[in-house]
Design an enzyme around this catalytic site. Structure first.
Site, PDB file in Angstrom:
ATOM      1  CG  LEU A   4      -2.122  -0.954   1.148  1.00 23.12           C
ATOM      2  CD1 LEU A   4      -2.699  -1.174   2.549  1.00 23.12           C
ATOM      3  CD2 LEU A   4      -3.197  -0.423   0.216  1.00 23.12           C
ATOM      4  CG  ASP A  54       9.686  -0.017   3.791  1.00 23.98           C
ATOM      5  OD1 ASP A  54      10.272  -0.875   4.485  1.00 23.98           O
ATOM      6  OD2 ASP A  54       8.539  -0.186   3.340  1.00 23.98           O
ATOM      7  CB  SER A  90      12.761   1.956  12.773  1.00 15.07           C
ATOM      8  OG  SER A  90      11.616   1.437  13.426  1.00 15.07           O
ATOM      9  CG  ASN A 144       1.278   2.080   4.572  1.00 15.36           C
ATOM     10  OD1 ASN A 144       0.174   1.555   4.502  1.00 15.36           O
ATOM     11  ND2 ASN A 144       2.372   1.487   4.094  1.00 15.36           N
ATOM     12  CE1 TYR A 188      -1.888  -4.545  11.661  1.00 22.91           C
ATOM     13  CE2 TYR A 188      -4.217  -5.119  11.800  1.00 22.91           C
ATOM     14  CZ  TYR A 188      -3.156  -4.580  11.101  1.00 22.91           C
ATOM     15  OH  TYR A 188      -3.364  -4.061   9.846  1.00 22.91           O
ATOM     16  CE  LYS A 223      -2.691  -0.773  11.534  1.00 22.70           C
ATOM     17  NZ  LYS A 223      -1.913   0.302  10.880  1.00 22.70           N
ATOM     18  CB  ALA A 248      -4.851  -3.900  -0.694  1.00 26.76           C
TER      19      ALA A 248
END
Length: 312
Positions: free
Chosen positions: A27, A46, A81, A108, A173, A177, A205
């Protein structure tokens, strides 16, 4: 920059500077290519680690940068990071040092360390919060003052279906989130008077996070069906703040916290709550208190109004 497959006549990001975390693959890569294809200067962040967050590899971020530059765009790689405050400072600093400012921040970056709740190690819980939730804070905390000072900013944070509704074996997770939504609400509130808008994307996705799943019966579900929604949230014409949009398999929708109208009594017993629980839970006529300008006070005001006999 030459027109890319993402380019359209409707939206441009010329002269805007964007930071996209977790942009080496999936993504995030799609977001970075979209923004660059529409004229933005992009910091492609990244660390290149595994899905667990372990390890590092400068390759994925640099490959995205190379793709953008080869097409005539502007981009630089960042491999720090988000999991540490120092990393967050370096990521945002890459934008301000190279391009002089930051207009767009898309967080993201993510990792996964699944385990049943009763077996989840504390270290795995913390490692996931470090990237998703603390990572969001680390980059927002640095970018936000600069945006406020400039009188303009667009921040897009990432939640997930798991954060909204939960799922098995992902307590870390899901908690991270869900926390992102609360963080976004505060950014939206504090940024409103400064021209800084913050919203949440809930994407789905088929990326490497889907490894191990049987996706053979899925409809088309590429990252390209999510990226335009993120692009709009990141654009100067974005008209909302403090909201959550979901994008999955071509469906785009708003997600909102709703309340029932509620039931008022001047005093309660446990048995009375039990007797009226269906009335209490009835959301046929839901209430929505928008985060901005002041959903917090609107919730309290509605409740106080019932206590004062102002609402039925």
């Amino acid at each position: 920059m030459a027109r890319s497959r993402f380019d359209t006549k409707q939206a441009r990001f010329d002269d805007r500077v964007a930071v996209v975390t977790g942009a080496g693959r999936g993504l995030g890569r799609e977001y970075a290519l979209l923004l660059a294809g529409l004229g933005a200067k992009v910091v492609v962040n990244d660390s290149g680690g595994a899905l667990t967050g372990d390890g590092d590899d400068a390759g994925p971020a640099q490959q995205v940068v190379d793709t953008i530059v080869a097409a005539g765009g502007e981009a630089i790689a960042s491999t720090e990071s988000v999991a540490t405050a120092v990393g967050g400072q370096a990521i945002v600093g890459a934008a301000t040092q190279r391009y002089g400012r930051i207009d767009i921040l898309i967080h993201n970056a993510g990792n996964v360390r699944p385990a049943p709740l009763s077996e989840m190690a504390v270290e795995d819980f913390d490692a996931v919060l470090d990237v998703h939730l603390r990572g969001a804070f680390h980059v927002v905390r640095v970018a936000f003052p600069s945006m406020c000072q400039a009188g303009y900013g667009r921040i897009v944070l990432t939640s997930s279906i798991g954060g909204l509704y939960g799922n098995h074996a992902v307590a870390n997770y899901a908690a991270a989130k869900a926390g992102v939504v609360g963080l976004s609400n505060v950014v939206a509130l504090e940024g409103a008077e400064h021209g800084v808008r913050c919203n949440v994307i809930v994407p789905a996705a088929v990326t490497r996070m889907a490894e191990g799943l049987d996706t053979s019966a899925y409809p088309p579900m590429g990252a390209d069906l999510v990226a335009p929604v993120v692009g709009w949230l990141a654009h100067e014409d974005c008209s909302v703040t403090g909201e959550v949009l979901t994008a999955i398999a071509g469906r785009v929708a708003r997600v909102a916290v709703v309340e029932s109208a509620g039931v008022y009594q001047s005093e309660w017993t446990v048995d009375q709550v039990a007797a009226r629980i269906e009335e209490i839970r009835d959301i046929n006529n839901p209430l929505v208190f928008p985060v901005v300008p002041d959903g917090h006070s609107a919730h309290i005001g509605h409740s106080f109004g019932m206590a004062r006999g102002l609402h039925e």
